[in-house]
Design a protein around this motif. Structure first.
Motif, short mmCIF file in Angstrom:
data_model
loop_
_atom_site.label_atom_id
_atom_site.label_comp_id
_atom_site.label_asym_id
_atom_site.label_seq_id
_atom_site.Cartn_x
_atom_site.Cartn_y
_atom_site.Cartn_z
N ASN A 95 52.63 49.48 17.08
CA ASN A 95 53.39 50.70 17.38
C ASN A 95 54.31 50.52 18.59
OD1 ASN A 95 51.56 50.62 19.46
ND2 ASN A 95 50.57 52.57 18.95
N GLY A 96 54.32 49.32 19.17
CA GLY A 96 55.17 49.06 20.33
C GLY A 96 54.58 49.48 21.66
N LYS A 97 53.40 50.06 21.63
CA LYS A 97 52.76 50.51 22.87
C LYS A 97 51.92 49.37 23.46
CE LYS A 97 52.70 55.37 21.75
NZ LYS A 97 51.91 56.58 21.64
N PRO A 98 51.82 49.35 24.80
CA PRO A 98 51.03 48.29 25.44
C PRO A 98 49.54 48.37 25.09
CG PRO A 98 52.17 49.65 27.08
CD PRO A 98 52.43 50.25 25.74
N ILE A 99 48.94 47.19 24.94
CA ILE A 99 47.50 47.09 24.74
C ILE A 99 46.91 46.52 26.02
CG2 ILE A 99 45.66 45.94 23.44
CD1 ILE A 99 47.66 45.72 21.11
N VAL A 100 45.88 47.16 26.53
CA VAL A 100 45.21 46.64 27.71
C VAL A 100 43.75 46.35 27.36
CG1 VAL A 100 46.71 47.79 29.38
CG2 VAL A 100 44.65 48.95 28.61
N GLU A 101 43.19 45.38 28.06
CA GLU A 101 41.79 45.01 27.84
C GLU A 101 41.04 45.19 29.14
OE1 GLU A 101 39.06 41.34 26.12
OE2 GLU A 101 41.24 41.17 26.09
N LYS A 102 39.88 45.83 29.05
CA LYS A 102 39.02 45.98 30.22
C LYS A 102 38.25 44.69 30.42
CE LYS A 102 38.68 50.90 29.88
NZ LYS A 102 37.93 52.09 30.07
N MET A 103 38.31 44.17 31.65
CA MET A 103 37.67 42.91 31.97
C MET A 103 36.71 43.09 33.14
SD MET A 103 39.08 40.70 29.88
CE MET A 103 38.15 39.41 30.62
N HIS A 104 35.52 42.50 33.03
CA HIS A 104 34.59 42.47 34.16
C HIS A 104 34.96 41.30 35.05
CE1 HIS A 104 32.23 45.05 31.45
NE2 HIS A 104 31.75 45.53 32.58
N VAL A 105 35.07 41.58 36.34
CA VAL A 105 35.43 40.55 37.32
C VAL A 105 34.55 40.68 38.56
CG1 VAL A 105 37.85 40.37 36.56
CG2 VAL A 105 37.23 42.00 38.37
N ARG A 106 34.47 39.58 39.30
CA ARG A 106 33.85 39.57 40.62
C ARG A 106 34.98 39.43 41.62
NH1 ARG A 106 30.33 36.05 38.12
NH2 ARG A 106 28.27 36.90 37.94
N GLU A 107 34.96 40.26 42.64
CA GLU A 107 35.95 40.10 43.70
C GLU A 107 35.41 39.06 44.68
OE1 GLU A 107 38.60 42.49 47.01
OE2 GLU A 107 37.29 43.62 45.68
N GLN A 155 40.71 37.59 45.65
CA GLN A 155 41.04 37.19 44.29
C GLN A 155 39.89 37.58 43.37
OE1 GLN A 155 41.71 33.08 45.19
NE2 GLN A 155 43.86 33.41 45.68
N LEU A 156 40.15 37.57 42.07
CA LEU A 156 39.17 38.03 41.09
C LEU A 156 38.76 36.89 40.17
CD1 LEU A 156 41.04 41.33 40.15
CD2 LEU A 156 39.18 41.06 41.81
N GLN A 157 37.45 36.82 39.88
CA GLN A 157 36.93 35.80 38.97
C GLN A 157 36.41 36.48 37.71
OE1 GLN A 157 33.45 33.53 40.22
NE2 GLN A 157 34.35 31.73 39.26
N LEU A 158 36.89 36.02 36.55
CA LEU A 158 36.46 36.59 35.28
C LEU A 158 35.00 36.25 35.00
CD1 LEU A 158 39.57 36.78 34.97
CD2 LEU A 158 39.20 36.34 32.55
N VAL A 159 34.25 37.25 34.54
CA VAL A 159 32.84 37.07 34.22
C VAL A 159 32.69 36.58 32.78
CG1 VAL A 159 30.63 38.27 34.00
CG2 VAL A 159 32.16 38.80 35.90
#
Length: 160
Positions: A16-28, A33-37
């Motif tokens: 549909n042309g709309k942005p897709i976002v994904e929720k990500m768990h990270v450690r600060e 900076q952030l580290q992906l879990v």
């Protein structure tokens, strides 16, 4: 290290042309900076353990350091539990992890040092034979063209 938090990252544009976002768990990290879990299901170019710098309002990121993990995505038009039952123990034997499981998708993280041929042979034995499933890497090819290898693993795999 600080507690886990959830951020949203831009994963692309939907039909549909709309942005897709994904929720990500990270450690600060102490550096901010952030580290992906876990490896993402939809955000291209990232895997579990990668360290990123994130522009939270724009949901964009920059990779600061790669973990050496490959992100492997398995998709199925039908219930994926049979594939999960066959693949997950074998991936775990190689030191990999199942990061995401939905009724139609699996996302694994596995270190590149296991070898592309070993990983691909395993995946090709189990996935795609039914004509209803497929697998792909999430962080091996350029997110824009989908074909050019990123080659980030070259330094990791260099003999010392």
């Amino acid at each position: 290290m600080k507690a886990l938090q959830v951020i949203e990252l831009f994963a692309g544009l939907g039909a549909n042309g709309k942005p897709i976002v994904e929720k990500m768990h990270v450690r600060e990290l102490e550096s901010g900076q952030l580290q992906l879990v876990k490896s993402p299901a939809f955000v291209k170019g990232l895997a579990s353990g990668d360290v990123i710098r994130c522009d939270v309002p724009n949901q964009e990121f920059e990779i600061v350091q790669r973990s050496g993990n490959l992100s492997v995505r398995v998709f199925s038009r039908e219930d994926i539990s049979v594939l999960a039952d066959a693949l997950t123990p074998e991936i775990e034997k190689l030191g990999g992890d199942l990061d995401v499981e939905t009724p139609r998708m699996l996302v694994y993280s596995i270190h590149v040092s296991c070898g592309f041929s070993v990983i691909e042979d395993l995946l090709n034995q189990v996935v795609g034979n039914d004509g209803k499933s497929a697998w792909m890497y999430g962080n091996v090819y350029d997110p824009v063209d989908g074909q050019t290898p990123l080659n980030w693993w070259q330094d990791i795999l260099k003999p010392e």
